[in-house]
Design a protein around this motif. Structure first.
Motif, PDB file in Angstrom:
ATOM      1  N   ARG A 196       2.484   1.472   2.406  1.00 57.78           N
ATOM      2  CA  ARG A 196       2.901   2.747   3.012  1.00 57.78           C
ATOM      3  C   ARG A 196       4.226   2.601   3.749  1.00 57.78           C
ATOM      4  NH1 ARG A 196      -2.633   3.580   3.819  1.00 57.78           N
ATOM      5  NH2 ARG A 196      -2.583   2.607   5.865  1.00 57.78           N
ATOM      6  N   SER A 197       4.514   1.392   4.239  1.00 59.63           N
ATOM      7  CA  SER A 197       5.784   1.190   4.950  1.00 59.63           C
ATOM      8  C   SER A 197       6.930   0.901   3.990  1.00 59.63           C
ATOM      9  CB  SER A 197       5.648   0.077   5.989  1.00 59.63           C
ATOM     10  OG  SER A 197       5.516  -1.180   5.361  1.00 59.63           O
ATOM     11  N   GLY A 198       6.656   0.904   2.677  1.00 62.87           N
ATOM     12  CA  GLY A 198       7.723   0.821   1.694  1.00 62.87           C
ATOM     13  C   GLY A 198       7.834  -0.464   0.900  1.00 62.87           C
ATOM     14  N   LEU A 199       6.971  -1.437   1.131  1.00 58.12           N
ATOM     15  CA  LEU A 199       7.055  -2.685   0.361  1.00 58.12           C
ATOM     16  C   LEU A 199       6.591  -2.474  -1.073  1.00 58.12           C
ATOM     17  CD1 LEU A 199       5.719  -5.587   2.607  1.00 58.12           C
ATOM     18  CD2 LEU A 199       8.068  -4.964   2.110  1.00 58.12           C
ATOM     19  N   ILE A 209       4.742  -3.819  -4.596  1.00 61.36           N
ATOM     20  CA  ILE A 209       3.399  -4.376  -4.796  1.00 61.36           C
ATOM     21  C   ILE A 209       3.384  -5.886  -4.609  1.00 61.36           C
ATOM     22  CG2 ILE A 209       1.572  -4.776  -6.496  1.00 61.36           C
ATOM     23  CD1 ILE A 209       2.192  -1.953  -7.586  1.00 61.36           C
ATOM     24  N   ARG A 210       4.291  -6.585  -5.260  1.00 58.06           N
ATOM     25  CA  ARG A 210       4.312  -8.045  -5.188  1.00 58.06           C
ATOM     26  C   ARG A 210       4.520  -8.540  -3.756  1.00 58.06           C
ATOM     27  NH1 ARG A 210       7.697 -10.634  -9.720  1.00 58.06           N
ATOM     28  NH2 ARG A 210       5.723 -10.742 -10.818  1.00 58.06           N
ATOM     29  N   GLN A 211       5.478  -7.941  -3.047  1.00 60.75           N
ATOM     30  CA  GLN A 211       5.746  -8.349  -1.673  1.00 60.75           C
ATOM     31  C   GLN A 211       4.579  -7.957  -0.755  1.00 60.75           C
ATOM     32  OE1 GLN A 211       9.421  -6.915  -0.006  1.00 60.75           O
ATOM     33  NE2 GLN A 211       9.401  -8.413   1.636  1.00 60.75           N
ATOM     34  N   ALA A 212       3.956  -6.811  -1.001  1.00 59.96           N
ATOM     35  CA  ALA A 212       2.811  -6.370  -0.194  1.00 59.96           C
ATOM     36  C   ALA A 212       1.634  -7.336  -0.360  1.00 59.96           C
ATOM     37  CB  ALA A 212       2.399  -4.952  -0.583  1.00 59.96           C
ATOM     38  N   VAL A 216       3.261  -8.498   9.713  1.00 54.11           N
ATOM     39  CA  VAL A 216       2.879  -7.119   9.417  1.00 54.11           C
ATOM     40  C   VAL A 216       3.498  -6.168  10.435  1.00 54.11           C
ATOM     41  CG1 VAL A 216       0.948  -5.503   9.239  1.00 54.11           C
ATOM     42  CG2 VAL A 216       0.746  -7.790   8.271  1.00 54.11           C
ATOM     43  N   HIS A 217       3.475  -6.535  11.710  1.00 48.35           N
ATOM     44  CA  HIS A 217       4.067  -5.677  12.731  1.00 48.35           C
ATOM     45  C   HIS A 217       5.564  -5.512  12.506  1.00 48.35           C
ATOM     46  CE1 HIS A 217       0.697  -4.777  15.380  1.00 48.35           C
ATOM     47  NE2 HIS A 217       0.210  -5.918  14.950  1.00 48.35           N
TER      48      HIS A 217
END
Length: 162
Positions: free
Chosen positions: A61-64, A66-69, A140-141
């Motif tokens: 949701r913050s824009g990453l 798929i692979r990076q998330a 994450v923050h």
């Protein structure tokens, strides 16, 4: 935000995913009449799945991408979930009759709730240790760009002003 508050927040996040997976796994395994080892395996697998999923969805949701998330979720949650699962399952195994309790039993639900609470208390210092080193949910923050309560300069850099 101080690292203890961040650690508590990270651990509550971890607890949410772990609790969803743990409860679902224990309910299904108990309903299906599985033994202790199979019950624990299913509960742990689902705890990791839901723990990672909650972080994955948040950073997506913050824009990453798929692979990076996926990488962020694995880096942020693995140790936290591992500690939580070891502690809560050890607790359940130590409570006489907890693993044999039925879904209608107060022992089933009570021991599961206490196990998760104990795991939370043990995992908070682990997450603080990670956060103090810039690891775990500190990543994450940073991805969310919200350092709850940090000054404008800390959020946007000392040279950036509106």
């Amino acid at each position: 935000m101080d690292s203890w508050r961040t650690a508590i927040s990270a651990t509550l996040h971890c607890l949410t995913g772990c609790a969803i997976g743990e409860v679902l796994g224990m309910v299904l395994a108990t309903w299906w009449g599985w033994g202790d080892a199979a019950s624990i395996a299913l509960a742990v697998a689902l705890a990791f799945f839901f723990g990672y999923l909650l972080t994955f969805l948040g950073v997506r949701r913050s824009g990453l991408g798929i692979r990076q998330a996926v990488r962020v979720a694995l880096a942020a949650d693995t140790l936290s979930i591992l500690v939580m699962e070891i502690v809560d399952n050890a607790f359940l195994l130590a409570v006489p009759g907890a693993m044999e309790a039925t879904l209608r039993s107060g022992l089933f639900w009570g021991s599961l709730a206490v196990a998760l609470a104990v795991a939370f208390v043990v995992t908070v210092p682990v997450n603080k240790w990670l956060i103090d080193r810039g690891k775990g949910h500190a990543v994450v923050h940073e991805m969310h760009g919200h350092a709850h309560g940090d000054s404008h300069e800390q959020k946007h850099g000392a040279g950036h002003r509106h």
